[in-house]
Design a protein around this motif. Structure first.
Motif, mmCIF file in Angstrom:
data_model
loop_
_atom_site.group_PDB
_atom_site.id
_atom_site.type_symbol
_atom_site.label_atom_id
_atom_site.label_comp_id
_atom_site.label_asym_id
_atom_site.label_seq_id
_atom_site.Cartn_x
_atom_site.Cartn_y
_atom_site.Cartn_z
ATOM 1 N N GLU A 17 -6.861 -28.773 -31.949
ATOM 2 C CA GLU A 17 -7.710 -28.269 -30.879
ATOM 3 C C GLU A 17 -8.529 -29.425 -30.320
ATOM 4 O OE1 GLU A 17 -9.951 -24.974 -32.199
ATOM 5 O OE2 GLU A 17 -8.183 -23.692 -32.489
ATOM 6 N N ASN A 18 -8.152 -29.859 -29.149
ATOM 7 C CA ASN A 18 -8.786 -30.985 -28.459
ATOM 8 C C ASN A 18 -8.767 -32.253 -29.311
ATOM 9 O OD1 ASN A 18 -9.838 -31.593 -25.885
ATOM 10 N ND2 ASN A 18 -11.869 -31.893 -26.745
ATOM 11 N N ARG A 19 -7.723 -32.418 -30.121
ATOM 12 C CA ARG A 19 -7.580 -33.605 -30.965
ATOM 13 C C ARG A 19 -6.246 -34.286 -30.665
ATOM 14 N NH1 ARG A 19 -11.613 -33.999 -34.416
ATOM 15 N NH2 ARG A 19 -10.648 -35.821 -35.376
ATOM 16 N N LEU A 20 -6.189 -35.551 -31.010
ATOM 17 C CA LEU A 20 -4.958 -36.309 -30.887
ATOM 18 C C LEU A 20 -4.919 -37.337 -31.991
ATOM 19 C CD1 LEU A 20 -5.067 -39.121 -28.223
ATOM 20 C CD2 LEU A 20 -7.127 -38.037 -29.113
ATOM 21 N N GLU A 21 -3.749 -37.884 -32.225
ATOM 22 C CA GLU A 21 -3.614 -39.006 -33.130
ATOM 23 C C GLU A 21 -3.043 -40.182 -32.353
ATOM 24 O OE1 GLU A 21 -3.335 -37.559 -37.645
ATOM 25 O OE2 GLU A 21 -1.447 -37.418 -36.570
ATOM 26 N N LEU A 22 -3.666 -41.325 -32.540
ATOM 27 C CA LEU A 22 -3.260 -42.539 -31.847
ATOM 28 C C LEU A 22 -2.572 -43.483 -32.822
ATOM 29 C CD1 LEU A 22 -6.416 -43.423 -29.697
ATOM 30 C CD2 LEU A 22 -4.259 -42.466 -28.871
ATOM 31 N N LEU A 23 -1.439 -44.020 -32.401
ATOM 32 C CA LEU A 23 -0.802 -45.122 -33.114
ATOM 33 C C LEU A 23 -1.375 -46.400 -32.526
ATOM 34 C CD1 LEU A 23 1.372 -46.258 -35.036
ATOM 35 C CD2 LEU A 23 2.990 -46.115 -33.127
ATOM 36 N N ASN A 114 -6.954 -40.409 -36.320
ATOM 37 C CA ASN A 114 -7.166 -39.068 -35.787
ATOM 38 C C ASN A 114 -8.420 -39.086 -34.932
ATOM 39 O OD1 ASN A 114 -8.137 -36.207 -35.740
ATOM 40 N ND2 ASN A 114 -6.246 -35.908 -36.900
ATOM 41 N N MET A 115 -8.324 -38.618 -33.696
ATOM 42 C CA MET A 115 -9.437 -38.678 -32.754
ATOM 43 C C MET A 115 -9.674 -37.316 -32.121
ATOM 44 S SD MET A 115 -10.289 -41.977 -32.635
ATOM 45 C CE MET A 115 -11.267 -42.037 -31.111
ATOM 46 N N ASN A 116 -10.853 -37.144 -31.573
ATOM 47 C CA ASN A 116 -11.148 -35.990 -30.745
ATOM 48 C C ASN A 116 -11.078 -36.432 -29.285
ATOM 49 O OD1 ASN A 116 -12.723 -33.890 -29.260
ATOM 50 N ND2 ASN A 116 -13.057 -33.099 -31.331
ATOM 51 N N TRP A 117 -10.483 -35.601 -28.450
ATOM 52 C CA TRP A 117 -10.368 -35.980 -27.039
ATOM 53 C C TRP A 117 -11.744 -36.206 -26.399
ATOM 54 C CZ3 TRP A 117 -6.644 -38.096 -24.511
ATOM 55 C CH2 TRP A 117 -5.313 -37.804 -24.806
ATOM 56 N N SER A 118 -12.775 -35.572 -26.941
ATOM 57 C CA SER A 118 -14.113 -35.781 -26.376
ATOM 58 C C SER A 118 -14.608 -37.202 -26.618
ATOM 59 C CB SER A 118 -15.106 -34.782 -26.979
ATOM 60 O OG SER A 118 -15.228 -34.964 -28.371
ATOM 61 N N ASP A 119 -13.998 -37.908 -27.579
ATOM 62 C CA ASP A 119 -14.355 -39.304 -27.844
ATOM 63 C C ASP A 119 -13.534 -40.285 -27.004
ATOM 64 O OD1 ASP A 119 -16.231 -38.585 -29.790
ATOM 65 O OD2 ASP A 119 -14.669 -38.438 -31.333
ATOM 66 N N ILE A 120 -12.570 -39.767 -26.265
ATOM 67 C CA ILE A 120 -11.742 -40.601 -25.388
ATOM 68 C C ILE A 120 -12.375 -40.592 -24.005
ATOM 69 C CG2 ILE A 120 -9.415 -41.033 -24.554
ATOM 70 C CD1 ILE A 120 -9.581 -41.020 -27.583
ATOM 71 N N GLN A 121 -12.648 -41.769 -23.472
ATOM 72 C CA GLN A 121 -13.373 -41.877 -22.204
ATOM 73 C C GLN A 121 -12.518 -42.561 -21.143
ATOM 74 O OE1 GLN A 121 -16.454 -40.521 -21.940
ATOM 75 N NE2 GLN A 121 -16.256 -39.874 -24.090
ATOM 76 N N PRO A 122 -12.770 -42.267 -19.874
ATOM 77 C CA PRO A 122 -12.103 -43.030 -18.808
ATOM 78 C C PRO A 122 -12.450 -44.503 -18.937
ATOM 79 C CG PRO A 122 -13.192 -41.080 -17.921
ATOM 80 C CD PRO A 122 -13.647 -41.219 -19.348
ATOM 81 N N PRO A 123 -11.568 -45.404 -18.521
ATOM 82 C CA PRO A 123 -11.854 -46.837 -18.674
ATOM 83 C C PRO A 123 -13.012 -47.274 -17.791
ATOM 84 C CG PRO A 123 -9.856 -46.500 -17.386
ATOM 85 C CD PRO A 123 -10.247 -45.160 -17.909
ATOM 86 N N SER A 237 -2.141 -28.567 -14.595
ATOM 87 C CA SER A 237 -2.921 -29.431 -15.475
ATOM 88 C C SER A 237 -2.037 -30.221 -16.420
ATOM 89 C CB SER A 237 -3.913 -28.601 -16.294
ATOM 90 O OG SER A 237 -4.599 -29.419 -17.226
ATOM 91 N N ASP A 238 -2.381 -31.496 -16.571
ATOM 92 C CA ASP A 238 -1.822 -32.322 -17.631
ATOM 93 C C ASP A 238 -2.332 -31.796 -18.970
ATOM 94 O OD1 ASP A 238 -0.513 -34.439 -18.877
ATOM 95 O OD2 ASP A 238 -2.103 -35.884 -18.479
ATOM 96 N N ILE A 239 -1.700 -32.216 -20.068
ATOM 97 C CA ILE A 239 -2.198 -31.875 -21.396
ATOM 98 C C ILE A 239 -3.058 -33.005 -21.949
ATOM 99 C CG2 ILE A 239 -1.527 -31.480 -23.797
ATOM 100 C CD1 ILE A 239 0.810 -29.842 -22.781
ATOM 101 N N GLU A 240 -2.558 -34.225 -21.938
ATOM 102 C CA GLU A 240 -3.292 -35.360 -22.498
ATOM 103 C C GLU A 240 -4.305 -35.890 -21.492
ATOM 104 O OE1 GLU A 240 -0.637 -38.098 -25.089
ATOM 105 O OE2 GLU A 240 0.447 -37.605 -23.264
ATOM 106 N N MET A 241 -5.587 -35.652 -21.771
ATOM 107 C CA MET A 241 -6.634 -36.139 -20.876
ATOM 108 C C MET A 241 -7.879 -36.465 -21.685
ATOM 109 S SD MET A 241 -6.312 -33.521 -17.622
ATOM 110 C CE MET A 241 -6.389 -32.048 -18.660
ATOM 111 N N PRO A 242 -8.630 -37.509 -21.288
ATOM 112 C CA PRO A 242 -9.894 -37.798 -21.962
ATOM 113 C C PRO A 242 -10.905 -36.678 -21.751
ATOM 114 C CG PRO A 242 -9.653 -39.141 -19.993
ATOM 115 C CD PRO A 242 -8.344 -38.453 -20.208
ATOM 116 N N GLU A 243 -11.889 -36.651 -22.629
ATOM 117 C CA GLU A 243 -12.968 -35.668 -22.586
ATOM 118 C C GLU A 243 -12.510 -34.273 -23.040
ATOM 119 O OE1 GLU A 243 -16.172 -36.264 -21.633
ATOM 120 O OE2 GLU A 243 -16.134 -38.021 -20.348
ATOM 121 N N MET A 244 -11.497 -33.710 -22.359
ATOM 122 C CA MET A 244 -10.984 -32.389 -22.715
ATOM 123 C C MET A 244 -9.519 -32.316 -22.335
ATOM 124 S SD MET A 244 -12.125 -28.608 -21.299
ATOM 125 C CE MET A 244 -13.689 -28.572 -22.183
ATOM 126 N N ASP A 245 -8.670 -31.958 -23.301
ATOM 127 C CA ASP A 245 -7.238 -31.909 -23.006
ATOM 128 C C ASP A 245 -6.866 -30.600 -22.325
ATOM 129 O OD1 ASP A 245 -6.983 -29.949 -24.982
ATOM 130 O OD2 ASP A 245 -6.053 -31.281 -26.454
#
Length: 310
Positions: A17-23, A114-123, A237-245
Motif C-alpha cells: 500500500e503506497n510502497r515500492l522496492e528499489l533496486l 523498501n520505501m514508501n511512495w510518500s518518501d519519493i519526491q520529484p527531482p 492514472s499511472d501507478i508508479e508516482m512519487p508522493e502517492m501511487d
C-alpha cells in the motif's frame, strides 16, 4: 551481490500500500540510482554482446538470453554521461517496460530497499541530468536518483504516437468535445503522449504529475461545490508516482463518497509483472499497459459513449 540477484524475481511479486522496492545500482561514479523492482526480471553479469549496425549509440549490442534476443542499453550514455568501460565486468538489469524487454548496462548492483511512495519526491530543479530523472529519495542519508526510463526509451526507440485511421470519425470527435479527461503521470514523456492521444480524439485534458496532487485537486473541486463526475468523464492514472501511487489514489477516491463514482483507468508500464487482482482490489475500472495509442483512444471513446447512453 548473490542475495540481491537471487531474490529479484521473488521481490517483483510484492504489491504494498503506497510502497515500492528499489533496486539500487551505480553507473560510473559515486551517485546511486534506483529502479522499481516491479520492472526487473533478472540481474546478471554482462553476457557477450553482439553489435548491431545502424542502432543508437546507446545500444551497446544485443544479448542472447534464455532463448531471446535483448537489446542492452548503456544507462551512462543514455543519461548524457560517459559510456561504460570494461563492460564484461559490468552487470545487466533485464527489465520490462511498456511491453518491451531490454537490458540496462550498469557498473554495479548493490541492494534492494523498501520505501514508501510518500518518501519519493520529484527531482529538484537544477540537477545536471534532471531531464532524465522522474524522482529522488534519501537512503542512508544519500540521494538516490530514479531515472525516467520512459524518457530514455522514447529517445532510443520511439513508439508510434498517432492514432490509426478508422478509429476517429466526425461523430466520435463531436461527442469527445463534450468530455474532459484528467491525466495523472509523473513522467513528462508519458504525460505528453497521453495528452496528445486524447486531444487527437477531441477530448479536453487536464494534466497533473502525481497522485497526491490529483487527490488534492479533486478534493478542492468538491470543496468548491462542483460535481467531479460532471467535470471529468475519466481519470487516466499511472501507478508508479512519487508522493502517492496510482493504487493509493484509486483507493482514496473510492473511499470518498464525493469522488467514488469517477471512472479510473490505471495506465502503466508495469506490463509483464502486473498483478491483475490489485486492480480489482483497489476498485479501478480498468487497466491498460503503456503505450498503445489505438488501444487507449478506443477505450476512452467506448467509455464516454457508454456514459452518454446512460
Amino acid at each position: 551481490m548473490a542475495g540481491v540477484l537471487d531474490t529479484v524475481n521473488q521481490r517483483t511479486q510484492l504489491v504494498g500500500e503506497n510502497r515500492l522496492e528499489l533496486l539500487l545500482f551505480r553507473l560510473n561514479g559515486k551517485q546511486i540510482y534506483g529502479i522499481n523492482v516491479f520492472k526487473v526480471k533478472e540481474v546478471l553479469q554482462c553476457p557477450k554482446l553482439t553489435t548491431m549496425p545502424h542502432s543508437s549509440p546507446v545500444v551497446r549490442g544485443v544479448a542472447h538470453i534464455r532463448g531471446g534476443t535483448i537489446p542492452i542499453l548503456d544507462l551512462g550514455l543514455a543519461t548524457g554521461a560517459s559510456p561504460m568501460e570494461n563492460i564484461s565486468q559490468c552487470f545487466v538489469i533485464i527489465t520490462e517496460y511498456n511491453r518491451r524487454i531490454q537490458g540496462f548496462l550498469v557498473r554495479g548492483v548493490e541492494r534492494i530497499v523498501n520505501m514508501n511512495w510518500s518518501d519519493i519526491q520529484p527531482p529538484p530543479k537544477g540537477l545536471s541530468n534532471d531531464n532524465y530523472l522522474t524522482a529522488v529519495c534519501q537512503v542512508d542519508k544519500e540521494m538516490v536518483e530514479i531515472i525516467d526510463v520512459e524518457q530514455i526509451l522514447s529517445e532510443v526507440a520511439p513508439t508510434r504516437q498517432d492514432i490509426s485511421e478508422g478509429i476517429i470519425n466526425a461523430g466520435v470527435t463531436e461527442n469527445a468535445r463534450k468530455h474532459h479527461i484528467l491525466i495523472v503521470d509523473d513522467s513528462s514523456v508519458a504525460r505528453k503522449q497521453i495528452k496528445r492521444c486524447m486531444e487527437q480524439v477531441g477530448f479536453a485534458t487536464t494534466v497533473l504529475c502525481d497522485g497526491r496532487e490529483a487527490l488534492t485537486f479533486l478534493q478542492n473541486l468538491v470543496a468548491e461545490g462542483k460535481d467531479v463526475t460532471k467535470e471529468f468523464s475519466m481519470v487516466i492514472s499511472d501507478i508508479e508516482m512519487p508522493e502517492m501511487d496510482g493504487y493509493t489514489l484509486t483507493t482514496s477516491i473510492r473511499n470518498d463518497s464525493r469522488l467514488q463514482d469517477l471512472f479510473i483507468l490505471l495506465h502503466t508500464s508495469l506490463s509483464g509483472v502486473f498483478n491483475e487482482s490489485m486492480v480489482k482490489k483497489v476498485g479501478a475500472d480498468g487497466f491498460l499497459a503503456k503505450f498503445q495509442p489505438d488501444e487507449l483512444a478506443s477505450l476512452a471513446i467506448q467509455t464516454v459513449q457508454a456514459q452518454s447512453e446512460e
